[in-house]
Structures are given as C-alpha cells and as structure tokens.
Write a protein that holds these residues in place. Structure first.
Motif, PDB file in Angstrom:
ATOM      1  N   ALA A   1       1.507  -1.020  -0.051  1.00 19.15           N
ATOM      2  CA  ALA A   1       0.068   0.472   0.062  1.00 19.15           C
ATOM      3  C   ALA A   1       0.617   1.113  -0.193  1.00 19.15           C
ATOM      4  CB  ALA A   1      -0.898  -0.316   1.092  1.00 19.15           C
ATOM      5  N   ALA A   2       1.615   0.865   1.257  1.00 16.81           N
ATOM      6  CA  ALA A   2       2.671   2.487   1.310  1.00 16.81           C
ATOM      7  C   ALA A   2       3.617   2.711  -1.040  1.00 16.81           C
ATOM      8  CB  ALA A   2       4.720   2.194   1.450  1.00 16.81           C
ATOM      9  N   ARG A   3       4.160   1.804  -1.280  1.00 13.93           N
ATOM     10  CA  ARG A   3       4.783   1.616  -2.645  1.00 13.93           C
ATOM     11  C   ARG A   3       3.665   2.257  -3.685  1.00 13.93           C
ATOM     12  NH1 ARG A   3       6.913  -3.285  -1.603  1.00 13.93           N
ATOM     13  NH2 ARG A   3       9.269  -3.512  -0.323  1.00 13.93           N
ATOM     14  N   GLU A   4       2.632   1.449  -3.545  1.00 12.68           N
ATOM     15  CA  GLU A   4       1.012   2.543  -4.908  1.00 12.68           C
ATOM     16  C   GLU A   4       0.773   3.373  -4.533  1.00 12.68           C
ATOM     17  OE1 GLU A   4      -0.843   0.480  -7.278  1.00 12.68           O
ATOM     18  OE2 GLU A   4       1.558   0.148  -7.151  1.00 12.68           O
ATOM     19  N   LEU A   5       0.849   3.844  -2.695  1.00 13.14           N
ATOM     20  CA  LEU A   5       0.118   5.658  -2.982  1.00 13.14           C
ATOM     21  C   LEU A   5       1.331   6.538  -2.948  1.00 13.14           C
ATOM     22  CD1 LEU A   5      -1.201   7.587  -1.508  1.00 13.14           C
ATOM     23  CD2 LEU A   5      -0.214   6.985   0.422  1.00 13.14           C
ATOM     24  N   ALA A   6       3.010   5.673  -2.740  1.00 13.46           N
ATOM     25  CA  ALA A   6       3.875   6.942  -2.492  1.00 13.46           C
ATOM     26  C   ALA A   6       4.108   7.144  -5.018  1.00 13.46           C
ATOM     27  CB  ALA A   6       5.120   6.434  -2.461  1.00 13.46           C
ATOM     28  N   ALA A   7       4.013   6.018  -5.496  1.00 14.09           N
ATOM     29  CA  ALA A   7       3.459   6.361  -7.329  1.00 14.09           C
ATOM     30  C   ALA A   7       2.625   6.948  -7.634  1.00 14.09           C
ATOM     31  CB  ALA A   7       3.311   4.478  -7.396  1.00 14.09           C
ATOM     32  N   ALA A   8       1.434   6.657  -6.638  1.00 10.65           N
ATOM     33  CA  ALA A   8       0.421   7.558  -7.288  1.00 10.65           C
ATOM     34  C   ALA A   8       0.798   9.230  -6.762  1.00 10.65           C
ATOM     35  CB  ALA A   8      -0.740   7.452  -6.536  1.00 10.65           C
TER      36      ALA A   8
ATOM     37  N   ALA B   1       1.105  12.025  -9.617  1.00 16.22           N
ATOM     38  CA  ALA B   1       0.707  13.594  -9.598  1.00 16.22           C
ATOM     39  C   ALA B   1       1.544  14.453 -10.283  1.00 16.22           C
ATOM     40  CB  ALA B   1      -0.127  13.211  -8.345  1.00 16.22           C
ATOM     41  N   LEU B   2       3.008  14.083  -9.064  1.00 12.34           N
ATOM     42  CA  LEU B   2       3.840  15.422  -9.909  1.00 12.34           C
ATOM     43  C   LEU B   2       4.400  15.043 -11.195  1.00 12.34           C
ATOM     44  CD1 LEU B   2       6.092  14.310  -6.984  1.00 12.34           C
ATOM     45  CD2 LEU B   2       4.747  16.219  -6.811  1.00 12.34           C
ATOM     46  N   ASP B   3       4.384  13.998 -12.010  1.00 12.42           N
ATOM     47  CA  ASP B   3       4.715  14.238 -13.422  1.00 12.42           C
ATOM     48  C   ASP B   3       3.281  14.772 -13.845  1.00 12.42           C
ATOM     49  OD1 ASP B   3       6.865  12.500 -13.256  1.00 12.42           O
ATOM     50  OD2 ASP B   3       5.798  10.461 -13.194  1.00 12.42           O
ATOM     51  N   ASN B   4       2.312  14.621 -13.694  1.00 12.86           N
ATOM     52  CA  ASN B   4       1.247  15.208 -14.208  1.00 12.86           C
ATOM     53  C   ASN B   4       1.846  17.186 -14.062  1.00 12.86           C
ATOM     54  OD1 ASN B   4      -0.297  13.147 -15.676  1.00 12.86           O
ATOM     55  ND2 ASN B   4      -1.436  13.213 -13.524  1.00 12.86           N
ATOM     56  N   VAL B   5       2.109  17.800 -13.011  1.00 12.25           N
ATOM     57  CA  VAL B   5       2.594  18.942 -12.896  1.00 12.25           C
ATOM     58  C   VAL B   5       3.664  19.344 -13.716  1.00 12.25           C
ATOM     59  CG1 VAL B   5       3.345  20.183 -11.446  1.00 12.25           C
ATOM     60  CG2 VAL B   5       1.857  18.509 -10.494  1.00 12.25           C
ATOM     61  N   ARG B   6       4.983  18.433 -13.657  1.00 17.07           N
ATOM     62  CA  ARG B   6       6.189  18.692 -15.244  1.00 17.07           C
ATOM     63  C   ARG B   6       5.394  18.823 -16.538  1.00 17.07           C
ATOM     64  NH1 ARG B   6       8.992  15.525 -10.563  1.00 17.07           N
ATOM     65  NH2 ARG B   6       8.014  14.011 -12.149  1.00 17.07           N
ATOM     66  N   ARG B   7       4.929  17.880 -16.534  1.00 21.97           N
ATOM     67  CA  ARG B   7       4.534  17.980 -17.613  1.00 21.97           C
ATOM     68  C   ARG B   7       3.286  18.796 -18.571  1.00 21.97           C
ATOM     69  NH1 ARG B   7       1.753  12.534 -21.148  1.00 21.97           N
ATOM     70  NH2 ARG B   7       3.958  12.024 -20.623  1.00 21.97           N
ATOM     71  N   HIS B   8       2.254  19.201 -17.788  1.00 17.77           N
ATOM     72  CA  HIS B   8       1.510  19.830 -17.574  1.00 17.77           C
ATOM     73  C   HIS B   8       1.095  21.701 -17.245  1.00 17.77           C
ATOM     74  CE1 HIS B   8      -1.311  17.164 -19.403  1.00 17.77           C
ATOM     75  NE2 HIS B   8      -0.590  16.165 -18.640  1.00 17.77           N
ATOM     76  N   ALA B   9       1.813  22.080 -15.845  1.00 17.87           N
ATOM     77  CA  ALA B   9       2.162  23.255 -15.790  1.00 17.87           C
ATOM     78  C   ALA B   9       4.046  23.522 -15.542  1.00 17.87           C
ATOM     79  CB  ALA B   9       1.795  23.049 -14.093  1.00 17.87           C
TER      80      ALA B   9
END
Length: 398
Positions: A300-307, A311-319
């Motif tokens: 669960a910890a790894r999946e939450l960290a991956a999520a 989200a940060l990848d989306n920030v770099r890509r779109h913002a």
C-alpha cells in the motif's frame, strides 16, 4: 524475484459430499437399531443379521468413496445401489409377511436414500431420476403392489433426489461463472498494474524523447517522431481489450479453481511513507509531513507513493518545469491523506475525459486506479488559472 501463484478454491458441492457421508453412517445405525428393537418379530432374523453385517462393513469401508466427486465412480455407485436393492428385496425373506403387508420398514430403511443421493450429487438430476426409479420398482416388488405408504415414500425420494441433483447442476454452473468472473477481474487488475508501470516509465520517456527531439531538430527530430509513434501505439495497446491471464477452471473434487499470479513483496514489516515520499522533495517541490513515522503495509505504501509520483509527473508535464508543487502528508486516525497541490494553470473542464478517450490514462490508472485497488479514493480539484489539487486517501488497513 519470481512471482507466486495463489490458488483460490470454490466448491458448493464439497459440503454435500461431507453431509452425504455422515448421512450414510447415521442411517446405517438407524437401520440396525430398528432391527434390534424388533428382532423377535423377524421370521428369519439370521438373514437380516447377515445383511446388516454386510451393510455396516460396506458403509464404513466406502466412506472415502463418498468424500468427493472424483472418488465416487460409476462402478461404486452401481455397487452401492445394488446393496440397497438387495436389502429391499431380501425384506420379505427375512421379515414376517404380516409386517411387510402392514407397511413395515425394509431392511436398509432410509439408508437407501443415501445411495440415491450419491447419484444426484455425482451426476445431477438425470442420474437421480434413474436411481430413484430403480428403488421405486424394488419397493413395489417388495410390497407386491402400489400400497399408499409405499407410493408416498417412493414419490418423496424421487422428488427430493431430483431436486438435489438439479441444485447440484446449478451450483456447478455458478462455480464456473464465478471462476470466470474472478479470472476476468484478475486479468483486469494485472492489465491496469502493467498500464500504470508503463505510464510511469516507458510512456514518460517516449514523450520526453519526442519533445526533446522536436526542439533539437535534425536526426533527433526523426527520432522524436518515431518515439511519438511508439508512444501512440503503446497507449493504444495499454488501453485495449482484456487479455486474460493464464487460467485453469476445474470442476472436480474441489470445485472450481482459479489461479491468480501475484507479485511477491520483499518487505517483512510496515514501511514509513515519509521515507518513500522524501525523494520527491526538491527545489520546487515542498514536502510537509508529520514528525512521527507514518507506517503502512509495504504494498500500500509503494502504491500510494507511486500515485504521488504520477501526480507530480502531471504537474511537470502540464504546468511546466517552473511550476511549484506542495505535498502534504496527514496521518488521520483511520486513514492516510496525501495532498498534492500545484500553482499551474489548472485543468480545463472536460480535459480528463478527453485524455481518457485518447488513451492517456495517467489520472485514471496511475492515480485513481491505484487508490481504488487499495480501497481508497482520489479526488481531483482544479480551477483554471488557480492550479490543481489532488487528494489521495488510503485506509490504514489497506
């Protein structure tokens, strides 16, 4: 480390075999008890005694035969029915004629129903109809005619055995349907897991190569074009139809069987979520976390960290690379809440649905899909011109 295989067994039929074995023993004792209580009224008690000796030995010796469908062969069923029929036909020989005409019990008594039910559980209602009809004929021969109580008992056994046989057939069909549904669910989860991994790695790299190639120009532009084509093809493949995992559905002694491949987990104890999120912090990404550890199950910890990473990848890509982002970790009594906020331009209305239609499943799979698998939720709030906020909630028992 190799993946392991988890075997899930489902059997509605198996409890019926256990109940049948117990029924045969109890009815055998009941039949012997009836004989013992009326011993002095038998015309030839030694015939009945001999039969009960055979019945007791046969019932106890064949208990393994009624343990499951695989052990209960046709040859055994034929022999078992023969024992029951022999007891019915021997009744006029062993018992007094008056007791037979008055409707006295046959030598096997209700033990005969166990033999018929074995046919029902093994082969369904058609086998049950055959066995109960054979027993009905034997009872009519034993009584010398269709007496009222005999007809009543025959119809009762006939209806009950056919009903049980039909229920067994329905249960087997339901097991196969449920097994297939679980296989499809397992295949869907495996495809979504692969899609998340591909989105977090391969697709991101291909998109970066495409962008950088277009900026550099020359041969790099051609390389970027090829990378863009491969990205589109890979996104189409990832968002395509189901490809079921290797499966085996069996309907034998242990019911339907579903084999699901699972990823092994190397960790032996809880992980501190803070340690997994710490690498994301940087010059333009701020991390606010509790002062105490935030323990979670390793998976669960790894999946939450991956999520959070998605989200940060989306920030770099779109913002853009100049956008700032903030990560807030909250350790609530019943759940872990991680909020990722940025100061980018926000997401236009309808953009997420459009992206999903184009096969861009970053939010749908890498974020919401992960949280759904953990029993949590992902809420995305975006106002054009005011940035985007993603709130991730995971139960502590995930």
């Amino acid at each position: 480390m190799p993946r392991r295989e988890r075997v899930m067994r489902m059997s509605v039929e198996q409890p019926l075999w256990r109940a049948l074995a117990a029924y045969r023993v109890l009815t055998m004792l009941y039949a012997i008890g009836l004989y013992a209580s009326a011993y002095d009224r038998f015309a030839r008690p030694w015939v009945a005694l001999s039969y009960y000796g055979v019945l007791a030995v046969w019932t106890l010796a064949t208990l393994p035969r009624v343990a499951n469908a695989a052990s209960c062969t046709r040859r055994f069923l034929a022999a078992d029915l023969t024992v029951a029929l022999a007891g019915i036909l021997l009744t006029p020989v062993a018992d007094a004629h008056q007791r037979v005409t008055d409707g006295g019990p046959t030598l096997p008594s209700i033990w005969t129903a166990g033999s018929v039910l074995a046919f029902a559980v093994k082969g369904g209602w058609r086998w049950a109809a055959f066995a109960s009809t054979t027993v009905a004929v034997a009872n009519l021969v034993e009584r010398g005619g269709p007496a009222r109580d005999t007809v009543h008992n025959v119809i009762l056994v006939w209806v009950a055995s056919i009903a049980i046989g039909y229920v067994v057939e329905v249960a087997r069909a339901s097991e196969r349907t449920l097994a297939r549904a679980l296989e499809i669910e397992a295949a869907t989860r495996e495809r979504e897991r692969l899609a998340r991994d591909i989105h977090d790695g391969v697709l991101q790299v291909l998109a970066m190569v495409q962008r950088r190639g277009a900026v550099i120009g020359g041969e790099a532009a051609e390389l970027g074009r090829l990378a863009g084509e491969q990205e589109v093809a890979l996104r189409t493949l990832v968002s395509g139809g189901l490809v079921p995992v290797s499966r085996a559905s069996e309907d034998a002694a242990e019911g339907a069987v579903v084999r699901v491949v699972e990823e092994p987990d190397d960790a032996t104890g809880p992980l501190d979520l803070r340690a997994l999120l710490a690498p994301y912090a940087g010059a333009r990404i701020s991390l606010a976390e509790p002062g105490a550890p935030v323990p979670m199950a390793p998976g669960a910890a790894r999946e939450l960290a991956a999520a959070v990473g998605a989200a940060l990848d989306n920030v770099r890509r779109h913002a853009g690379d100049d956008a700032r982002a903030w990560i807030l970790v909250e350790d609530e009594p019943g759940e872990i809440v991680v909020t990722v906020r940025d100061d980018g331009p926000g997401i236009p209305a309808g953009r997420l649905a459009q992206a999903a239609g184009e096969g861009r499943l970053g939010v749908a799979l890498s974020i919401r899909g992960r949280l759904r698998d953990l029993g949590g939720s992902a809420e995305l709030i975006s106002v054009p011109g005011q940035g985007t906020e993603v709130e991730l909630k995971v139960p502590k028992d995930a």
